[in-house]
Design a protein around this motif. Structure first.
Motif, PDB file in Angstrom:
ATOM      1  N   ILE A   1      -0.587  -7.538  14.835  1.00 48.44           N
ATOM      2  CA  ILE A   1       0.565  -6.643  15.022  1.00 48.44           C
ATOM      3  C   ILE A   1       0.152  -5.236  13.732  1.00 48.44           C
ATOM      4  O   ILE A   1      -0.676  -5.669  12.674  1.00 48.44           O
ATOM      5  N   VAL A   2       0.155  -4.122  13.883  1.00 44.85           N
ATOM      6  CA  VAL A   2      -0.302  -3.133  13.265  1.00 44.85           C
ATOM      7  C   VAL A   2       0.837  -2.034  12.979  1.00 44.85           C
ATOM      8  O   VAL A   2       1.748  -1.739  13.866  1.00 44.85           O
ATOM      9  N   PHE A   3       0.706  -1.557  11.717  1.00 50.44           N
ATOM     10  CA  PHE A   3       1.945  -0.706  11.389  1.00 50.44           C
ATOM     11  C   PHE A   3       1.009   0.772  11.098  1.00 50.44           C
ATOM     12  O   PHE A   3       0.066   0.681  10.161  1.00 50.44           O
ATOM     13  N   ILE A   4       1.401   1.778  11.622  1.00 54.82           N
ATOM     14  CA  ILE A   4       0.813   3.283  11.473  1.00 54.82           C
ATOM     15  C   ILE A   4       1.686   3.972  10.975  1.00 54.82           C
ATOM     16  O   ILE A   4       2.753   4.378  11.457  1.00 54.82           O
ATOM     17  N   GLU A   5       1.230   4.585   9.764  1.00 54.42           N
ATOM     18  CA  GLU A   5       2.295   5.831   9.178  1.00 54.42           C
ATOM     19  C   GLU A   5       1.382   7.132   8.938  1.00 54.42           C
ATOM     20  O   GLU A   5       0.356   7.027   8.595  1.00 54.42           O
ATOM     21  N   LEU A   6       2.194   8.051   9.538  1.00 52.43           N
ATOM     22  CA  LEU A   6       1.513   9.437   9.198  1.00 52.43           C
ATOM     23  C   LEU A   6       1.616   9.766   7.787  1.00 52.43           C
ATOM     24  O   LEU A   6       2.395   9.457   7.127  1.00 52.43           O
ATOM     25  N   ASP A   7       0.434  10.150   7.403  1.00 55.43           N
ATOM     26  CA  ASP A   7       0.388  10.455   6.092  1.00 55.43           C
ATOM     27  C   ASP A   7       0.848  11.937   5.611  1.00 55.43           C
ATOM     28  O   ASP A   7       1.757  12.384   6.485  1.00 55.43           O
ATOM     29  N   ALA A   8       1.248  12.151   4.241  1.00 50.07           N
ATOM     30  CA  ALA A   8       2.183  13.293   4.128  1.00 50.07           C
ATOM     31  C   ALA A   8       1.771  14.536   4.786  1.00 50.07           C
ATOM     32  O   ALA A   8       0.341  14.754   4.856  1.00 50.07           O
ATOM     33  N   PRO A   9       2.797  15.288   5.276  1.00 50.95           N
ATOM     34  CA  PRO A   9       2.368  16.306   6.098  1.00 50.95           C
ATOM     35  C   PRO A   9       1.710  17.454   5.284  1.00 50.95           C
ATOM     36  O   PRO A   9       1.778  17.594   4.292  1.00 50.95           O
ATOM     37  N   GLY A  10       0.713  18.168   6.143  1.00 49.45           N
ATOM     38  CA  GLY A  10       0.000  19.353   5.390  1.00 49.45           C
ATOM     39  C   GLY A  10       0.847  20.461   5.435  1.00 49.45           C
ATOM     40  O   GLY A  10       1.912  20.618   6.002  1.00 49.45           O
ATOM     41  N   ALA A  11       0.169  21.546   4.677  1.00 46.87           N
ATOM     42  CA  ALA A  11       1.068  22.774   4.671  1.00 46.87           C
ATOM     43  C   ALA A  11       1.300  23.221   6.233  1.00 46.87           C
ATOM     44  O   ALA A  11       2.440  23.950   6.019  1.00 46.87           O
ATOM     45  N   ALA A  12       0.364  23.497   6.973  1.00 45.24           N
ATOM     46  CA  ALA A  12       0.746  23.899   8.606  1.00 45.24           C
ATOM     47  C   ALA A  12       2.125  23.262   9.036  1.00 45.24           C
ATOM     48  O   ALA A  12       2.889  23.881   9.656  1.00 45.24           O
TER      49      ALA A  12
ATOM     50  N   GLY B   1      -2.098  -0.505   8.523  1.00 43.95           N
ATOM     51  CA  GLY B   1      -2.084  -1.855   8.118  1.00 43.95           C
ATOM     52  C   GLY B   1      -2.013  -2.868   9.297  1.00 43.95           C
ATOM     53  O   GLY B   1      -1.273  -2.741  10.336  1.00 43.95           O
ATOM     54  N   VAL B   2      -3.039  -4.058   9.189  1.00 43.52           N
ATOM     55  CA  VAL B   2      -3.147  -4.597  10.333  1.00 43.52           C
ATOM     56  C   VAL B   2      -2.918  -6.412   9.830  1.00 43.52           C
ATOM     57  O   VAL B   2      -3.359  -6.532   8.675  1.00 43.52           O
ATOM     58  N   ALA B   3      -2.228  -6.982  10.543  1.00 42.56           N
ATOM     59  CA  ALA B   3      -1.992  -8.400  10.277  1.00 42.56           C
ATOM     60  C   ALA B   3      -2.012  -9.007  11.675  1.00 42.56           C
ATOM     61  O   ALA B   3      -2.116  -8.461  12.674  1.00 42.56           O
ATOM     62  N   SER B   4      -2.304 -10.433  11.386  1.00 43.94           N
ATOM     63  CA  SER B   4      -2.359 -11.181  12.754  1.00 43.94           C
ATOM     64  C   SER B   4      -1.909 -12.440  12.624  1.00 43.94           C
ATOM     65  O   SER B   4      -1.466 -12.921  11.525  1.00 43.94           O
ATOM     66  N   TYR B   5      -1.533 -13.190  13.922  1.00 47.53           N
ATOM     67  CA  TYR B   5      -0.919 -14.413  13.829  1.00 47.53           C
ATOM     68  C   TYR B   5      -2.164 -15.197  14.578  1.00 47.53           C
ATOM     69  O   TYR B   5      -2.828 -14.746  15.558  1.00 47.53           O
ATOM     70  N   PRO B   6      -2.426 -16.481  13.728  1.00 47.62           N
ATOM     71  CA  PRO B   6      -1.917 -17.453  12.824  1.00 47.62           C
ATOM     72  C   PRO B   6      -2.465 -16.838  11.394  1.00 47.62           C
ATOM     73  O   PRO B   6      -1.912 -17.718  10.684  1.00 47.62           O
ATOM     74  N   HIS B   7      -3.323 -16.138  11.289  1.00 46.31           N
ATOM     75  CA  HIS B   7      -4.230 -15.906  10.168  1.00 46.31           C
ATOM     76  C   HIS B   7      -3.247 -15.605   8.862  1.00 46.31           C
ATOM     77  O   HIS B   7      -3.363 -16.136   7.820  1.00 46.31           O
ATOM     78  N   THR B   8      -2.829 -14.564   9.292  1.00 43.52           N
ATOM     79  CA  THR B   8      -2.207 -13.873   7.820  1.00 43.52           C
ATOM     80  C   THR B   8      -0.779 -14.353   7.589  1.00 43.52           C
ATOM     81  O   THR B   8      -0.020 -14.362   6.636  1.00 43.52           O
ATOM     82  N   ALA B   9      -0.246 -14.653   8.908  1.00 43.34           N
ATOM     83  CA  ALA B   9       1.100 -15.252   8.802  1.00 43.34           C
ATOM     84  C   ALA B   9       1.735 -15.736  10.176  1.00 43.34           C
ATOM     85  O   ALA B   9       1.080 -15.610  11.168  1.00 43.34           O
ATOM     86  N   GLN B  10       2.689 -16.853  10.295  1.00 46.45           N
ATOM     87  CA  GLN B  10       3.166 -17.367  11.307  1.00 46.45           C
ATOM     88  C   GLN B  10       4.556 -17.332  11.843  1.00 46.45           C
ATOM     89  O   GLN B  10       4.827 -18.025  12.695  1.00 46.45           O
ATOM     90  N   ALA B  11       5.084 -16.545  11.336  1.00 47.42           N
ATOM     91  CA  ALA B  11       6.572 -16.243  11.474  1.00 47.42           C
ATOM     92  C   ALA B  11       6.958 -14.725  11.743  1.00 47.42           C
ATOM     93  O   ALA B  11       6.185 -14.050  11.177  1.00 47.42           O
ATOM     94  N   HIS B  12       8.283 -14.512  12.458  1.00 45.05           N
ATOM     95  CA  HIS B  12       8.273 -13.301  12.784  1.00 45.05           C
ATOM     96  C   HIS B  12       8.377 -12.241  11.351  1.00 45.05           C
ATOM     97  O   HIS B  12       7.738 -11.029  11.356  1.00 45.05           O
ATOM     98  N   GLU B  13       9.382 -12.223  10.441  1.00 50.70           N
ATOM     99  CA  GLU B  13       9.509 -11.763   9.240  1.00 50.70           C
ATOM    100  C   GLU B  13       8.115 -11.697   8.376  1.00 50.70           C
ATOM    101  O   GLU B  13       7.975 -10.482   7.878  1.00 50.70           O
TER     102      GLU B  13
ATOM    103  N   ALA C   1       2.815  -4.801   3.925  1.00 51.32           N
ATOM    104  CA  ALA C   1       1.991  -4.743   2.703  1.00 51.32           C
ATOM    105  C   ALA C   1       0.535  -4.393   2.939  1.00 51.32           C
ATOM    106  O   ALA C   1       0.126  -3.475   2.131  1.00 51.32           O
ATOM    107  N   ALA C   2      -0.175  -4.518   4.100  1.00 47.82           N
ATOM    108  CA  ALA C   2      -1.607  -3.812   4.589  1.00 47.82           C
ATOM    109  C   ALA C   2      -1.092  -2.435   4.431  1.00 47.82           C
ATOM    110  O   ALA C   2      -2.247  -1.768   4.034  1.00 47.82           O
ATOM    111  N   LEU C   3      -0.138  -1.851   5.166  1.00 49.27           N
ATOM    112  CA  LEU C   3       0.051  -0.429   5.201  1.00 49.27           C
ATOM    113  C   LEU C   3       0.265   0.010   3.959  1.00 49.27           C
ATOM    114  O   LEU C   3      -0.358   1.289   3.610  1.00 49.27           O
ATOM    115  N   ALA C   4       0.817  -0.435   3.080  1.00 44.51           N
ATOM    116  CA  ALA C   4       1.102   0.056   1.665  1.00 44.51           C
ATOM    117  C   ALA C   4      -0.344   0.148   0.946  1.00 44.51           C
ATOM    118  O   ALA C   4      -0.422   1.088   0.243  1.00 44.51           O
TER     119      ALA C   4
END
Length: 359
Positions: free
Chosen positions: A211-222, A302-314, A322-325
């Motif tokens: 499961i991957v979370f991607i967030e746009l970094d702060a917008p540039g001037a343009a 931020g990248v997480a995986s089942y079952p290595h980093t977590a084994q439940a939905h939440e 947390a990886a994204l942060a």
């Protein structure tokens, strides 16, 4: 057999029985007239032959037209006198079958009438009047009936096609309602459902996914200069990159205002990291143009995986967040992996707890 002055078959008088009185000549003529009228209305062909000689005793107007001869030129003659030998032989064989059958027998014939092939069903029956045996045949053109059947089948096919088109339209509208209009990706609710299904499947089949979370970094001037319209172009670009970089079995969605989420089915942590690193580089090199202004953008992943980093939905959602942060804490334009708990690392062998890629 003689014809009446009106041109109809004058049937001989039927021998009287205890229950059936003999038919008078006028009544026989009337019955013949009614039969002819009924068949004329339906367009059916009628012929009456003497069984012994095979000669025609009576034909109605439709039969005469089909044979392209006046009724008086047909009566008293046989098929061999009127038709080619091949067709006459076919009809003779069908008549012999009807005679041997002993009951009304229906056969199908293809005839060419007025240079147009037609299919007829001929119902033949033997009638005994006194000492004379008559072979009566009613010919029905199957063309109109088959045309109606063809039209009905065509109408049913069109209806079925329209129903399929309506169903596809309904599904498309339902699908569009679940998509974010800017990026073209599914909304968060669809992603949550897909995550629950993937978690259940992977638990039963003992396989991994990321499961991957991607967030746009702060917008540039343009982007700030172009406002909402410029941001929409950036969202569209991210949506295109995600759709082009994922498989049909994966799921991508617009998770928040500037956040996106990806579910990589059957993919481990290392493979997910490599794919997301490729996506990060594509985003960093992507040029979006709005009203002549170039808009560049970068993303934190931020990248997480089942079952290595977590084994439940939440827990998976929290690990990916947390990886994204962590990627954002490192200044953005980074890919970070979620921390692997000590118990999971002990069971699975040595693993990297956190990984990132410098700009």
């Amino acid at each position: 057999m003689p014809l009446s002055p009106e041109g109809f078959l004058a049937l001989p008088e039927v021998t009287a029985t205890a229950n059936a009185p003999p038919l008078s000549a006028p009544l026989q003529g009337a019955l013949t007239f009614v039969l002819d009228a009924m068949l004329q209305r339906s367009g059916d062909l009628l012929s009456v032959k003497d069984v012994a000689s095979g000669r025609y005793l009576h034909v109605n107007r439709a039969m005469a037209d089909a044979m392209r001869a006046a009724p008086e030129r047909i009566v008293g003659r046989s098929d061999i006198d009127l038709l080619d030998a091949g067709l006459a032989g076919v009809l003779r064989a069908a008549e012999q079958a009807a005679l041997a059958h002993g009951r009304p027998l229906s056969t199908e014939h293809r005839l060419e009438i007025a240079a147009k092939p037609r299919t007829y069903t001929a119902l033949r029956t033997v009638v005994e009047i006194g000492s004379q045996r008559l072979l009566c045949a009613v010919w029905t053109d199957q063309g109109p009936e088959r045309q109606r059947e063809s039209q009905l089948q065509h109408a049913l096919a069109q209806l079925e096609q329209q129903q399929r088109a309506n169903e596809l339209l309904r599904q498309d509208l339902a699908d569009q309602a679940m998509r974010d209009p800017a990026s073209g990706l599914y909304r968060r609710a669809r992603f949550e459902d897909q995550l629950r299904r993937e978690l259940d499947l992977s638990t039963r089949e003992h396989r991994e996914f990321a499961i991957v979370f991607i967030e746009l970094d702060a917008p540039g001037a343009a982007e700030i200069q172009t406002g909402e319209a410029g941001s929409q172009r950036v969202f569209e670009a991210v949506g295109r990159l995600l759709r082009g970089g994922t498989r049909a079995m994966d799921a991508s969605c617009r998770f928040g205002e500037r956040r996106f989420a990806v579910l990589l089915s059957g993919v481990g942590l290392a493979t997910a990291h490599a794919r997301m690193e490729s996506l990060r580089r594509k985003c960093a090199s992507q040029i979006v143009v709005h009203e002549g202004i170039e808009l560049g953008f970068t993303v934190s992943v931020g990248v997480a995986s089942y079952p290595h980093t977590a084994q439940a939905h939440e827990q998976l959602v929290d690990a990916g967040s947390a990886a994204l942060a962590e990627a954002q804490r490192r200044g953005g334009n980074h890919v970070s992996l979620a921390t692997i708990p000590f118990e999971s690392a002990f069971e699975s062998g040595p693993q990297f707890a956190v990984a990132s890629k410098p700009r």
